[in-house]
Scaffold this active site. Structure first.
Site, PDB file in Angstrom:
ATOM      1  N   ARG A  37       8.292   8.031   4.665  1.00 54.02           N
ATOM      2  CA  ARG A  37       8.182   9.311   4.956  1.00 54.02           C
ATOM      3  C   ARG A  37       8.871  10.838   5.368  1.00 54.02           C
ATOM      4  O   ARG A  37       8.468  11.928   5.664  1.00 54.02           O
ATOM      5  CB  ARG A  37       7.072   9.103   6.307  1.00 54.02           C
ATOM      6  N   LYS A 198     -12.261  -5.361   7.040  1.00 53.56           N
ATOM      7  CA  LYS A 198     -13.487  -5.033   7.410  1.00 53.56           C
ATOM      8  C   LYS A 198     -14.469  -4.037   6.946  1.00 53.56           C
ATOM      9  O   LYS A 198     -14.289  -2.360   7.007  1.00 53.56           O
ATOM     10  CB  LYS A 198     -13.633  -4.768   9.485  1.00 53.56           C
ATOM     11  N   GLY A 351      -2.661   2.104   4.737  1.00 49.97           N
ATOM     12  CA  GLY A 351      -1.165   1.325   4.552  1.00 49.97           C
ATOM     13  C   GLY A 351      -1.030   0.239   4.399  1.00 49.97           C
ATOM     14  O   GLY A 351      -0.295  -0.254   3.900  1.00 49.97           O
TER      15      GLY A 351
HETATM   16  P1  ADP Z   1      -5.492  -0.693   4.097  1.00 49.07           P
HETATM   17  O1  ADP Z   1      -4.573  -0.372   4.918  1.00 49.07           O
HETATM   18  O2  ADP Z   1      -5.211  -0.329   2.974  1.00 49.07           O
HETATM   19  O3  ADP Z   1      -6.957   0.634   4.847  1.00 49.07           O
HETATM   20  P2  ADP Z   1      -6.917  -3.105   5.562  1.00 49.07           P
HETATM   21  O4  ADP Z   1      -6.199  -2.578   6.909  1.00 49.07           O
HETATM   22  O5  ADP Z   1      -8.559  -2.352   5.652  1.00 49.07           O
HETATM   23  O6  ADP Z   1      -6.573  -1.903   4.445  1.00 49.07           O
HETATM   24  O7  ADP Z   1      -7.273  -4.292   5.721  1.00 49.07           O
HETATM   25  C1  ADP Z   1      -5.879  -5.043   5.328  1.00 49.07           C
HETATM   26  C2  ADP Z   1      -6.009  -6.224   5.770  1.00 49.07           C
HETATM   27  O8  ADP Z   1      -7.251  -6.587   5.069  1.00 49.07           O
HETATM   28  C3  ADP Z   1      -4.829  -7.310   5.497  1.00 49.07           C
HETATM   29  O9  ADP Z   1      -3.842  -7.108   7.103  1.00 49.07           O
HETATM   30  C4  ADP Z   1      -5.516  -8.477   4.585  1.00 49.07           C
HETATM   31  O10 ADP Z   1      -4.745  -9.499   5.189  1.00 49.07           O
HETATM   32  C5  ADP Z   1      -6.490  -8.084   5.457  1.00 49.07           C
HETATM   33  N1  ADP Z   1      -8.049  -9.138   4.383  1.00 49.07           N
HETATM   34  C6  ADP Z   1      -8.104  -8.814   3.331  1.00 49.07           C
HETATM   35  N2  ADP Z   1      -8.946  -9.860   2.083  1.00 49.07           N
HETATM   36  C7  ADP Z   1      -9.524 -10.476   3.366  1.00 49.07           C
HETATM   37  C8  ADP Z   1     -10.228 -12.137   3.403  1.00 49.07           C
HETATM   38  N3  ADP Z   1     -10.717 -12.565   2.342  1.00 49.07           N
HETATM   39  N4  ADP Z   1      -9.995 -12.410   4.848  1.00 49.07           N
HETATM   40  C9  ADP Z   1      -9.578 -12.379   6.180  1.00 49.07           C
HETATM   41  N5  ADP Z   1      -8.579 -10.524   5.836  1.00 49.07           N
HETATM   42  C10 ADP Z   1      -8.350 -10.094   4.381  1.00 49.07           C
HETATM   43 MG    MG Z   2      -4.348  -1.597   7.128  1.00 47.05          MG
END
Ligand code: ADP
Ligand code: MG
Length: 394
Positions: A37, A198, A351
């Site tokens: 950053r 989620k 993230g």
């Molecule tokens: P980003 O930060 O890229 O927006 P999110 O915070 O929405 O992504 O989601 C990331 C999390 O989702 C990771 O910690 C990952 O372990 C979890 N995740 C992905 N697939 C699954 C799954 N099938 N079951 C449980 N957790 C999951």
């Molecule tokens: Mg995240």
């Protein structure tokens, strides 16, 4: 609406008050573990210095909860910035007030001052007008380069922009151009890959993008709720029962609009949430009770990758599985690889997705990696960011 940028200003002899996002991770020795950053703000700072301005920098760091927390002072940031810029960076222990004003006024063109963590002041997150006015006394022109904080209406992002001419920095401009540009006038086919834990975090994104994309690929934990909505049994997988109706509505919408919506057809399942758990690949209608979906399967990878490789614009937000556990990282790795190989504008936000791409050494091969998880999500939802709305129109 396009915004004015630092390139629209004559900076000779001016003092730039620049909101940056120096919210870097620190270890318990207060060493910076990732300076991405800080590096991302360098083009703007360098541009201002090269054009005869002096620079007063403002940032938050961590969550000090409206009080001074010594461990969250910006001194380590000042040291690293000074190394990266190759010139001194003066750091003071206050954010506003007489001491800050004196330090700002003493600056000569080409000099840099870093103020203390904006979130030590309870007025920051309250977007208090008195703080915004005090900040405005520290510069002639306000520059917002803190894309990662632009979805927050705080005194240092939104409030201050009401009391000074306000323009975008180069990082802010780049983020808006890539993400905003992809959504507003994408080269087609336009494919979006959504994953992560989620569905409830990303309903707004799916809803907005359904009207714009040619194909929407959904993986990760959130796909489980869609599978549930389609009547499949998902065992002990992460699901959000309260979002099943929403998932069903989104599926129906996609069908009505003729948007291609791809869900996993096969998955990697495990008998525990553990890297060493027993695991298998099964079709989505074959998940036994007591097992949980932790990654997308090889046939799903193949179908998703085919879509990505045909695309001209790809936006990716959210890992395809629990990539933190190496046993369940293959889906995420393969999708990152498909983006890296695609002859397309490729944008990664979120993230964890960004962390995954960096971990896999593929960051360089993406067109744009967003520095703001929350802010990029809100742009994808079609919202206007308060920190951007407050800037002057071009
Ligand atoms: P980003 O930060 O890229 O927006 P999110 O915070 O929405 O992504 O989601 C990331 C999390 O989702 C990771 O910690 C990952 O372990 C979890 N995740 C992905 N697939 C699954 C799954 N099938 N079951 C449980 N957790 C999951
Ligand atoms: Mg995240």
């Amino acid at each position: 609406m396009k915004k004015k940028t630092i390139r629209d200003i004559d900076w000779q002899g001016k003092r730039a008050l620049v909101r940056v996002d120096f919210n870097v991770p620190l270890d318990d020795q207060r060493q910076i573990t990732d300076d991405t950053r800080i590096r991302a703000a360098l083009p703007t700072i360098q541009y201002l210095l090269d054009h005869g301005a002096s620079v007063v920098l403002l940032s938050h760091l961590g969550r000090p909860k409206n009080k001074v927390v010594d461990a969250l002072r910006l001194d380590p940031v000042a040291r690293r910035l000074s190394e990266l810029l190759g010139r001194p960076v003066k750091k003071i222990d206050v954010t506003t007030g007489p001491e800050a004003e004196a330090a700002a006024q003493a600056l000569q063109p080409g000099e840099v001052l870093l103020l203390e963590n904006t979130r030590f002041d309870p007025r920051e997150e309250a977007n208090d007008e008195s703080m915004a006015r005090e900040l405005a006394r520290l510069g002639d022109i306000f520059v917002n380069d803190a894309f990662g904080a632009a979805h927050r209406a705080h005194a240092s992002t939104e409030g201050v922009a009401r009391f000074l001419p306000a323009v975008a920095g180069l990082l802010m401009e780049q983020e808006l151009e890539y993400i905003g540009g992809a959504i507003e006038h994408p080269q087609r086919p336009f494919v979006t890959v959504i994953g992560g834990a989620k569905i409830s975090d990303k309903i707004g994104v799916i809803d907005n993008l359904l009207g714009k994309v040619d194909a929407l690929l959904i993986g990760g934990g959130m796909a489980n709720t869609f599978l549930l909505a389609q009547g499949y049994r998902v065992g002990d997988s992460l699901v959000e029962p309260e979002s099943v109706d929403t998932a069903r509505a989104l599926l129906r919408q996609a069908e009505e609009r003729g948007v291609k919506l791809l869900l996993p057809v096969d998955v990697v399942i495990a008998d525990a949430f553990d890297n060493n758990a027993n695991k298998r690949v099964v079709a989505v209608d074959q998940v036994p009770d007591g097992w949980r979906i932790l990654d997308i399967g090889p046939e799903t990878i193949r179908r998703f990758s085919d879509e990505i490789k045909r695309a001209k614009t790809v936006i990716w937000n959210g890992p395809m599985g629990v990539f933190e556990l190496p046993a369940f990282a293959e889906g995420t790795r393969a999708i990152a690889q498909a983006l890296a190989e695609a002859d397309a504008v490729t944008i990664v936000g979120g993230g964890d997705s960004v962390a995954a791409v960096e971990q896999m050494g593929l960051a360089e091969r993406m067109t744009h990696i967003s520095t703001g998880g929350g802010a990029s999500l809100e742009l994808l939802e079609g919202k206007e960011l308060p920190g951007v709305a407050a800037l002057q129109d071009a």
